[in-house]
Scaffold this motif. Structure first.
Motif, PDB file in Angstrom:
ATOM      1  N   GLY A 143       0.992  -1.227   0.145  1.00 52.24           N
ATOM      2  CA  GLY A 143       0.074   0.106   0.025  1.00 52.24           C
ATOM      3  C   GLY A 143       0.751   1.364   0.120  1.00 52.24           C
ATOM      4  N   CYS A 144       0.158   2.441  -0.154  1.00 53.30           N
ATOM      5  CA  CYS A 144       0.899   3.572  -0.095  1.00 53.30           C
ATOM      6  C   CYS A 144      -0.078   4.933   0.348  1.00 53.30           C
ATOM      7  CB  CYS A 144       1.083   4.241  -1.559  1.00 53.30           C
ATOM      8  SG  CYS A 144       2.197   5.587  -1.582  1.00 53.30           S
ATOM      9  N   ASN A 145       0.522   5.769   1.421  1.00 57.74           N
ATOM     10  CA  ASN A 145      -0.262   6.751   1.830  1.00 57.74           C
ATOM     11  C   ASN A 145      -0.065   8.037   1.398  1.00 57.74           C
ATOM     12  OD1 ASN A 145      -1.212   4.685   3.892  1.00 57.74           O
ATOM     13  ND2 ASN A 145      -0.589   5.617   5.631  1.00 57.74           N
ATOM     14  N   ARG A 146       0.792   8.181   0.429  1.00 60.16           N
ATOM     15  CA  ARG A 146       1.391   9.332  -0.123  1.00 60.16           C
ATOM     16  C   ARG A 146       0.350  10.197  -1.058  1.00 60.16           C
ATOM     17  NH1 ARG A 146       4.692  12.846   0.814  1.00 60.16           N
ATOM     18  NH2 ARG A 146       6.203  12.686   2.335  1.00 60.16           N
ATOM     19  N   PHE A 147      -0.396   9.585  -1.803  1.00 58.84           N
ATOM     20  CA  PHE A 147      -1.191  10.385  -2.624  1.00 58.84           C
ATOM     21  C   PHE A 147      -0.552  11.465  -3.531  1.00 58.84           C
ATOM     22  CE2 PHE A 147      -4.180   8.180   0.501  1.00 58.84           C
ATOM     23  CZ  PHE A 147      -5.097   7.823  -0.416  1.00 58.84           C
ATOM     24  N   CYS A 148       0.093  10.844  -4.252  1.00 59.07           N
ATOM     25  CA  CYS A 148       0.673  11.736  -5.479  1.00 59.07           C
ATOM     26  C   CYS A 148      -0.245  12.034  -6.321  1.00 59.07           C
ATOM     27  CB  CYS A 148       1.835  11.164  -6.130  1.00 59.07           C
ATOM     28  SG  CYS A 148       3.164  10.686  -5.146  1.00 59.07           S
ATOM     29  N   THR A 149      -0.652  13.152  -6.867  1.00 61.11           N
ATOM     30  CA  THR A 149      -2.031  13.637  -7.319  1.00 61.11           C
ATOM     31  C   THR A 149      -2.132  12.529  -8.734  1.00 61.11           C
ATOM     32  OG1 THR A 149      -0.877  15.544  -8.674  1.00 61.11           O
ATOM     33  CG2 THR A 149      -2.030  15.831  -6.473  1.00 61.11           C
ATOM     34  N   TYR A 150      -1.229  12.251  -9.546  1.00 65.59           N
ATOM     35  CA  TYR A 150      -1.316  11.279 -10.531  1.00 65.59           C
ATOM     36  C   TYR A 150      -1.749   9.835 -10.532  1.00 65.59           C
ATOM     37  CZ  TYR A 150       3.513  10.760  -9.300  1.00 65.59           C
ATOM     38  OH  TYR A 150       4.618  10.497  -8.659  1.00 65.59           O
ATOM     39  N   CYS A 151      -1.364   9.368  -9.163  1.00 69.22           N
ATOM     40  CA  CYS A 151      -1.061   7.943  -9.024  1.00 69.22           C
ATOM     41  C   CYS A 151      -2.450   7.354  -8.512  1.00 69.22           C
ATOM     42  CB  CYS A 151      -0.024   7.621  -7.940  1.00 69.22           C
ATOM     43  SG  CYS A 151       0.462   6.122  -7.808  1.00 69.22           S
ATOM     44  N   ILE A 152      -2.579   6.063  -9.203  1.00 69.27           N
ATOM     45  CA  ILE A 152      -3.634   5.348  -8.745  1.00 69.27           C
ATOM     46  C   ILE A 152      -3.465   4.160  -7.750  1.00 69.27           C
ATOM     47  CG2 ILE A 152      -3.336   3.487 -10.396  1.00 69.27           C
ATOM     48  CD1 ILE A 152      -6.788   4.901  -9.748  1.00 69.27           C
ATOM     49  N   VAL A 153      -2.162   4.097  -7.289  1.00 67.26           N
ATOM     50  CA  VAL A 153      -1.857   2.978  -6.327  1.00 67.26           C
ATOM     51  C   VAL A 153      -2.458   3.289  -4.976  1.00 67.26           C
ATOM     52  CG1 VAL A 153       0.244   2.021  -5.203  1.00 67.26           C
ATOM     53  CG2 VAL A 153       0.463   2.486  -7.530  1.00 67.26           C
ATOM     54  N   PRO A 154      -2.513   4.341  -4.445  1.00 64.01           N
ATOM     55  CA  PRO A 154      -3.143   4.584  -2.964  1.00 64.01           C
ATOM     56  C   PRO A 154      -4.444   4.086  -3.233  1.00 64.01           C
ATOM     57  CG  PRO A 154      -1.740   6.522  -3.473  1.00 64.01           C
ATOM     58  CD  PRO A 154      -1.873   5.651  -4.697  1.00 64.01           C
ATOM     59  N   TYR A 155      -5.244   3.908  -4.299  1.00 61.59           N
ATOM     60  CA  TYR A 155      -6.924   3.835  -4.384  1.00 61.59           C
ATOM     61  C   TYR A 155      -6.569   2.379  -4.521  1.00 61.59           C
ATOM     62  CZ  TYR A 155      -7.055   8.918  -4.886  1.00 61.59           C
ATOM     63  OH  TYR A 155      -7.043  10.066  -4.761  1.00 61.59           O
ATOM     64  N   GLY A 187       8.528  -2.398  -1.543  1.00 62.41           N
ATOM     65  CA  GLY A 187       7.438  -1.480  -0.938  1.00 62.41           C
ATOM     66  C   GLY A 187       7.290  -0.367  -1.859  1.00 62.41           C
ATOM     67  N   GLN A 188       6.175   0.192  -2.098  1.00 64.12           N
ATOM     68  CA  GLN A 188       5.826   1.351  -3.010  1.00 64.12           C
ATOM     69  C   GLN A 188       6.474   2.508  -2.464  1.00 64.12           C
ATOM     70  OE1 GLN A 188       2.915  -0.936  -3.709  1.00 64.12           O
ATOM     71  NE2 GLN A 188       3.745  -0.300  -5.725  1.00 64.12           N
ATOM     72  N   ASN A 189       6.905   2.593  -1.145  1.00 59.63           N
ATOM     73  CA  ASN A 189       7.890   3.664  -0.730  1.00 59.63           C
ATOM     74  C   ASN A 189       8.418   3.109   0.639  1.00 59.63           C
ATOM     75  OD1 ASN A 189       8.887   5.808   0.530  1.00 59.63           O
ATOM     76  ND2 ASN A 189       6.663   7.014   0.741  1.00 59.63           N
ATOM     77  N   SER A 221      12.300   4.129  -3.599  1.00 62.20           N
ATOM     78  CA  SER A 221      12.608   5.173  -2.487  1.00 62.20           C
ATOM     79  C   SER A 221      11.783   6.469  -2.775  1.00 62.20           C
ATOM     80  CB  SER A 221      14.119   5.401  -2.275  1.00 62.20           C
ATOM     81  OG  SER A 221      14.685   4.148  -1.698  1.00 62.20           O
ATOM     82  N   HIS A 222      11.594   7.129  -1.795  1.00 59.17           N
ATOM     83  CA  HIS A 222      10.640   8.334  -2.159  1.00 59.17           C
ATOM     84  C   HIS A 222      11.584   9.525  -1.564  1.00 59.17           C
ATOM     85  CE1 HIS A 222       8.031  11.596  -2.039  1.00 59.17           C
ATOM     86  NE2 HIS A 222       6.818  10.883  -2.668  1.00 59.17           N
ATOM     87  N   PRO A 223      11.973  10.593  -2.409  1.00 59.92           N
ATOM     88  CA  PRO A 223      12.890  11.744  -2.066  1.00 59.92           C
ATOM     89  C   PRO A 223      12.433  12.366  -0.508  1.00 59.92           C
ATOM     90  CG  PRO A 223      12.481  11.882  -4.207  1.00 59.92           C
ATOM     91  CD  PRO A 223      11.504  10.796  -3.720  1.00 59.92           C
ATOM     92  N   ASN A 260       1.982  16.895  -5.772  1.00 61.84           N
ATOM     93  CA  ASN A 260       1.872  16.727  -4.176  1.00 61.84           C
ATOM     94  C   ASN A 260       3.115  15.802  -4.004  1.00 61.84           C
ATOM     95  OD1 ASN A 260       1.160  16.721  -1.861  1.00 61.84           O
ATOM     96  ND2 ASN A 260      -0.088  14.925  -1.825  1.00 61.84           N
ATOM     97  N   ARG A 261       4.282  16.155  -4.319  1.00 63.90           N
ATOM     98  CA  ARG A 261       5.667  15.136  -4.170  1.00 63.90           C
ATOM     99  C   ARG A 261       6.217  15.369  -2.759  1.00 63.90           C
ATOM    100  NH1 ARG A 261       6.315  10.371  -6.186  1.00 63.90           N
ATOM    101  NH2 ARG A 261       8.703  10.473  -6.109  1.00 63.90           N
ATOM    102  N   GLY A 262       5.872  16.570  -2.134  1.00 63.76           N
ATOM    103  CA  GLY A 262       6.422  16.874  -0.896  1.00 63.76           C
ATOM    104  C   GLY A 262       8.024  17.277  -0.730  1.00 63.76           C
TER     105      GLY A 262
HETATM  106 FE1  SF4 Z   1       2.736   6.518  -3.612  1.00 64.68          FE
HETATM  107 FE2  SF4 Z   1       4.936   6.001  -5.271  1.00 64.68          FE
HETATM  108 FE3  SF4 Z   1       2.069   6.566  -6.181  1.00 64.68          FE
HETATM  109 FE4  SF4 Z   1       3.295   8.655  -5.012  1.00 64.68          FE
HETATM  110  S1  SF4 Z   1       3.856   7.684  -7.014  1.00 64.68           S
HETATM  111  S2  SF4 Z   1       1.019   7.711  -4.705  1.00 64.68           S
HETATM  112  S3  SF4 Z   1       4.509   7.254  -3.478  1.00 64.68           S
HETATM  113  S4  SF4 Z   1       2.801   4.772  -5.240  1.00 64.68           S
END
Ligand code: SF4
Ligand code: 5AD
Length: 426
Positions: A143-155, A187-189, A221-223, A260-262
């Motif tokens: 899973g992933c809690n980051r919610f980058c605005t383009y990314c479907i993974v957290p959903y 891991g996703q991150n 890894s996530h920056p 929303n990369r942070g």
């Molecule tokens: Fe999570 Fe990576 Fe998608 Fe960002 S790009 S929401 S860190 S899986």
């Protein structure tokens, strides 16, 4: 349907899907089903799908629908991120009965033998999937809690769940017993891994010290979540590959913010500076998206300048693909397909030159290689201690270590000659 039937799995997408297919295969075998290598031989066809870009979904959907037409009497099972995202469409529009999202895999064998689906929000801590060869993946979190605005993974993969460190160690030890030489923690991150008071650098250190794994690495890894501690653990352990995949996505602060990369471009540069200061030979790769909504010529130029400045060893480059349900799918100022294509080819052209130049610098150097298997065209393929792929002539055994002298480049790949076999890794 009774156990004893044969199943085939086709995998699309990322390393996590490759690992998940091993999990599903192990679950199926434990329930008495038998794995086979082709669709033709199988009674049950399992498709493990990706939803990150439209193209990936179209490929999987095409294959699933054609299999449905060709094999009307076989059981078709759709799993993975697209299965989660398009569950009702797959069931109602296409009549596919067996659809399982990434958290439902424990239900697959039971449902196939007509039991109720009774596992929900499960974890896979107790499953140590069978993996063959030299290299294997081990998931440390899902899973992933980051919610980058383009990314479907957290959903589709839902919220982060971290795995018990003891289970991770057990799995790595089992893999070593089975002959595995390289483990890649997934891991996703991974930088957000946390179990009790153990963070990711501590986990990595633990695996490196408590097991006899010859090569150890991790993805992704996530920056915004990375720390100097991680690089300190890397430099302190000979069995950790000096390689990091650190997706930047854009060289423009405005776009990074909209994603929303942070982190900022400057933050990213500081991480690279620190990493290279500590580990000068480190291989750094990245992901870049072009054509994000609102990306002007100027923003794109910033990405080009950034890529030129950092000199990544390799980059995975993508055209932005709007995913329904994500925030950026609602953004205006969209970029035309033609513009995206043009930007992507410009970026690829630039990165290809850099990749070549960086690999060229290896000519004349000696490298200790873990032999992975036969190369696509000719010879043997292996990986050095910084994760670089090298091709060479000879009949070296898979899983052995050899010393190679890099003599040239073919395409973008360094090629070399064997200096000597080494039985022991450094
Ligand atoms: Fe999570 Fe990576 Fe998608 Fe960002 S790009 S929401 S860190 S899986
Ligand atoms: N469009 C294009 N590329 C995407 N990625 C993730 N979501 C999208 C999208 N909607 C890319 C990112 C990520 C990689 C795995 O896929 O670069 O790091």
């Amino acid at each position: 349907m009774a156990p004893g039937y044969k199943f085939f799995i086709q995998t699309y997408g990322c390393q996590m899907n490759v690992y998940d297919s091993a999990v599903i295969s192990t679950l199926m075998e434990q329930a008495g089903f038998q794995p086979v290598k082709t669709e033709e031989e199988a009674d049950i066809l399992i498709y493990n799908t990706c939803a990150v870009r439209e193209h990936a979904e179209n490929r999987a959907m095409g294959r699933i629908l054609s299999a449905k037409g060709r094999y009307p009497l076989r059981k078709i099972v759709v799993v993975g991120c697209m299965a989660e995202r398009r569950k009702s469409e797959l069931k109602e529009k296409y009549g596919i009965k067996y659809v399982f999202g990434p958290r439902e895999y424990k239900n697959i064998p039971g449902v196939l033998i007509n039991q109720e689906a009774h596992y929900i929000n499960l974890n896979y801590d107790d499953i140590l999937p069978e993996q063959e060869g030299v290299s294997a993946y081990v998931s440390v979190m899902r899973g992933c809690n980051r919610f980058c605005t383009y990314c479907i993974v957290p959903y589709v993969r839902k919220e982060e769940v971290c795995r018990q460190p003891e289970n991770i160690i057990d799995e790595v030890k089992k893999l070593i017993k089975d002959g595995i030489k390289e483990v890649i923690l997934l891991g996703q991150n991974v930088n957000r891994y946390k179990y009790r008071d153990i963070n990711f650098p501590e986990l990595l250190k633990w695996v490196a010290e408590e097991t006899d794994i010859k090569r150890l690495n991790f993805l992704t890894s996530h920056p915004a979540d990375i720390s100097s501690e991680l690089f300190e653990v890397m430099v302190g352990h000979n069995n950790i590959t000096k390689f990091i995949h650190l997706p930047v996505q854009s060289g423009s602060d405005k776009i990074l913010n909209k994603m929303n990369r942070g982190y900022t471009v400057r933050d990213y540069k500081n991480i690279v500076k620190f990493a290279r200061g500590l580990i000068p030979e480190i291989t750094i790769t990245t992901d870049v998206i072009v054509g994000f909504p609102g990306e002007t010529d100027e923003d794109f130029q910033k990405t080009l300048d950034f890529i030129k400045e950092i000199e990544f060893d390799y980059a995975f480059m993508f055209k932005y693909s709007p995913r329904k349900g994500t925030l950026s799918a609602l953004f205006d100022e969209t970029i035309t397909e033609r513009e995206k294509k043009e930007r992507l080819s410009k970026l690829i052209e630039l990165q290809n030159k850099i990749t070549y130049k960086k690999n060229e610098r290896l000519i004349g150097r000696e490298r200790k290689i873990l032999v992975l298997g036969t190369a696509k065209r000719d010879g043997v393929m292996g990986k050095d201690a910084t994760g670089k792929l090298v091709v060479f002539k000879g009949d070296s055994k898979r899983g052995s270590f050899v010393k190679i002298n890099i003599t040239g480049i073919t395409g973008w790949t360094p090629v070399g000659k064997v200096v000597k076999s080494v039985n022991r890794e450094m």
